[in-house]
Scaffold this motif. Structure first.
Motif, PDB file in Angstrom:
ATOM      1  N   ALA B 188       0.830  -1.204   0.000  1.00  0.00           N
ATOM      2  CA  ALA B 188       0.000   0.000   0.000  1.00  0.00           C
ATOM      3  C   ALA B 188       0.867   1.259   0.000  1.00  0.00           C
ATOM      4  O   ALA B 188       0.606   2.208  -0.728  1.00  0.00           O
ATOM      5  CB  ALA B 188      -0.932  -0.009   1.209  1.00  0.00           C
ATOM      6  N   GLN B 258      -1.461  -4.610   5.181  1.00  0.00           N
ATOM      7  CA  GLN B 258      -1.557  -5.498   4.022  1.00  0.00           C
ATOM      8  C   GLN B 258      -2.702  -6.482   4.172  1.00  0.00           C
ATOM      9  O   GLN B 258      -3.455  -6.752   3.229  1.00  0.00           O
ATOM     10  CB  GLN B 258      -0.248  -6.297   3.845  1.00  0.00           C
ATOM     11  N   ARG B 261      -6.145  -5.273   3.587  1.00  0.00           N
ATOM     12  CA  ARG B 261      -6.492  -5.189   2.160  1.00  0.00           C
ATOM     13  C   ARG B 261      -6.754  -6.565   1.570  1.00  0.00           C
ATOM     14  O   ARG B 261      -7.534  -6.713   0.644  1.00  0.00           O
ATOM     15  CB  ARG B 261      -5.348  -4.534   1.375  1.00  0.00           C
ATOM     16  N   ASP B 262      -6.031  -7.571   2.069  1.00  0.00           N
ATOM     17  CA  ASP B 262      -6.153  -8.918   1.495  1.00  0.00           C
ATOM     18  C   ASP B 262      -6.065  -9.958   2.609  1.00  0.00           C
ATOM     19  O   ASP B 262      -4.993 -10.444   2.939  1.00  0.00           O
ATOM     20  CB  ASP B 262      -5.029  -9.143   0.471  1.00  0.00           C
TER      21      ASP B 262
END
Lengths: 339, 339
Positions: B188, B258, B261-262
């Motif tokens: 990111a 991270q 986000r996923d």
């Protein structure tokens, strides 16, 4: 003990290498992060690490069993040169990822059998290591551990002018044997070939002799790089010069027969490596003590020359080799270099 | 210390590696066959060997300085897991023969600088090794030596049902950092990328924490293969089962960003290796002692689960990972395997 990559490798190593650690409680069954060793009271620990690459230090395709025996013998030979008793070792092993599972299993089984044979002969135990896959050739490293009474270790740096120079066993066999393996040298007879190749493949570290020389020898090294190179290491570390005579260098019957046919092979004898004999110096008057130590170790020793002062070198040479006619031989330093 | 082959290599190593041994009298200036170590009275010696191959354990082209730091940190991490103090190491190094002299010098200089930095940080000394040329990729092996009060070493085999499970630091950073290095993961923010890559490149062995956990923790391992794999080694060696909760696994801010986000990256966090944190168990009621030890070592610790009996495993799994919704995650064992 760790292993990287495919599941098969883990099981192969557990099957073939873990048994080599069974007699060492501190190896913790190769199941822990590190191994434990309890030093004997009053002893220094002696540590040495060696590495070998297939195609560089031994011919590609050399039998796995011989590779294992030779790797361990080479490590133990460094301990012998310090006068230490050997007790344990770790290995690092990179196995070509191109090998299929059958080939890996065959190789590791043979390698472990070779290690096992050397373990039995020299009373040492595997205590740990690491196995990985590599896109390159087979790569091996071994760290050998030994013990010696505190302050008693034989060193390279303690030779003095006036010392006599000695070697154990016979010199040059491994260099001639390696040439035979490589097809560079045709032997007079098949038994001679076998004898010399055997000396290359299965060197015998002189552990017992090294221990007996503690308190007797002045300085010592093992012959892994070649007689002239390793005696040269003693000379550099001790700031002295050595003069040796080819006529006094002990040869095996097989090597003597080869040299009788081709006297040019003297160069290979004095500069080739891999004999894993000891080269050492002794103070004046210590000859009888040296011979007694050798007799107790049941190992032949030969006096081959003498140490002189730092000014004794000619043309900067640390080791002068006098040929059979009394003239100095020109010896190129070949092969390996130590520091 | 030995080196094979070209003259240039000998001089490079004398110039760049010998200074790393200057503080260890027993290294004998890297001039002898082996090194001498005087064990402290009442201590067991702790020994571990690790190997790394370029392109397998670190990306090809990784900076030499980082390779040196990481190799030494990985070896010291094994000592940390046993609770040992570290004092010395040997290295075996195979340098590609395809490298020209300038490249060899640059690489060895960088490698030595990395070792030096880690030496300073962890108070250890180079005492020996072997350097050879190889037709294959760069290959490194390191044997680390430490000491621990006799019988006091932390082990993998001593976890019991009822123990709590703990980890140090934050988990998963190195696995995410490696993915970033490989270009498999886009971060990111640039600072997040830097933070995670730094954790992959420059792990910090938890030596101080390990020492403080002696007499406090029940069982310990370092996280080199991945949290699930290394906790699994404890479970196998101790014949127990562990259950851990992702919600309690400590994440760095960068890793947390991270994963936000996923969430699929959880698999990399629990199964990726290379964090070189400690995973350990402690008896019931020892939480305060663990937190005191961690405070003294200035290292964060987190309780993440519990040990149960041998019958606790489901489907043969030794380590159960409960996801944020309270359901068990399916975790493939990835990467390395130990034994």
């Amino acid at each position: 003990m760790e292993t990287t990559g495919r599941r098969g490798e883990f099981e192969l190593i557990a099957r073939y290498l873990a048994p080599l650690a069974a007699g060492a409680p501190g190896a913790l069954g190769l199941l822990d992060d590190a191994a434990l060793v309890t030093p004997a009271a009053g002893e220094d620990l002696v540590v040495t690490t060696d590495a070998m690459v297939e195609g560089v230090h031994f011919p590609a395709g050399e039998a796995a069993d011989s590779v294992g025996r030779r790797l361990l013998a080479a490590g133990l030979s460094d301990l012998a040169a310090m006068g230490a008793r050997a007790f344990a070792y770790t290995i690092a092993l990179a196995i070509p990822s191109a090998w299929d599972e059958a080939m890996r299993e065959r190789w590791i089984a043979g390698f472990a059998a070779g290690l096992d044979r050397a373990q039995q002969a020299y009373a040492v135990q595997l205590i740990g290591g690491d196995t990985v896959a590599t896109p390159g050739p087979l790569w091996l490293s071994l760290t050998a551990l030994g013990g010696i009474a505190r302050g008693a270790a034989l060193r390279r740096s303690t030779a003095s002018p006036g010392d006599t120079v000695w070697v154990s066993g016979s010199i040059g066999d491994a260099a001639l044997g390696l040439r035979a393996v490589r097809g560079e040298l045709v032997m007079a007879t098949a038994p001679d070939r076998r004898a010399l190749v055997e000396r290359f493949r299965h060197p015998q570290p002189r552990l017992e002799l090294g221990r007996r020389l503690v308190g007797v020898a002045a300085a010592a090294a093992d012959i892994s790089d070649g007689l002239v190179a390793d005696l040269g290491h003693i000379c550099i570390a001790s700031a002295v010069t050595a003069t040796i005579e080819t006529a006094r260098i002990p040869l095996s019957p097989a090597a003597a027969a080869q040299i009788a046919r081709d006297p040019g092979l003297w160069a290979a004898v004095v500069s080739g490596g891999d004999d894993y004999e000891l080269v050492f110096t002794a103070p004046p008057g210590a000859a009888e003590a040296v011979r007694n130590a050798a007799a107790l170790a049941r190992t032949a020793v030969s006096e081959i020359g003498r140490i002189s002062g730092p000014a004794g070198g000619e043309g900067g040479r640390r080791v002068r080799v006098m040929g059979p006619d009394g003239r100095e031989l020109a010896v190129a330093r070949q092969g390996y270099r130590h520091f």
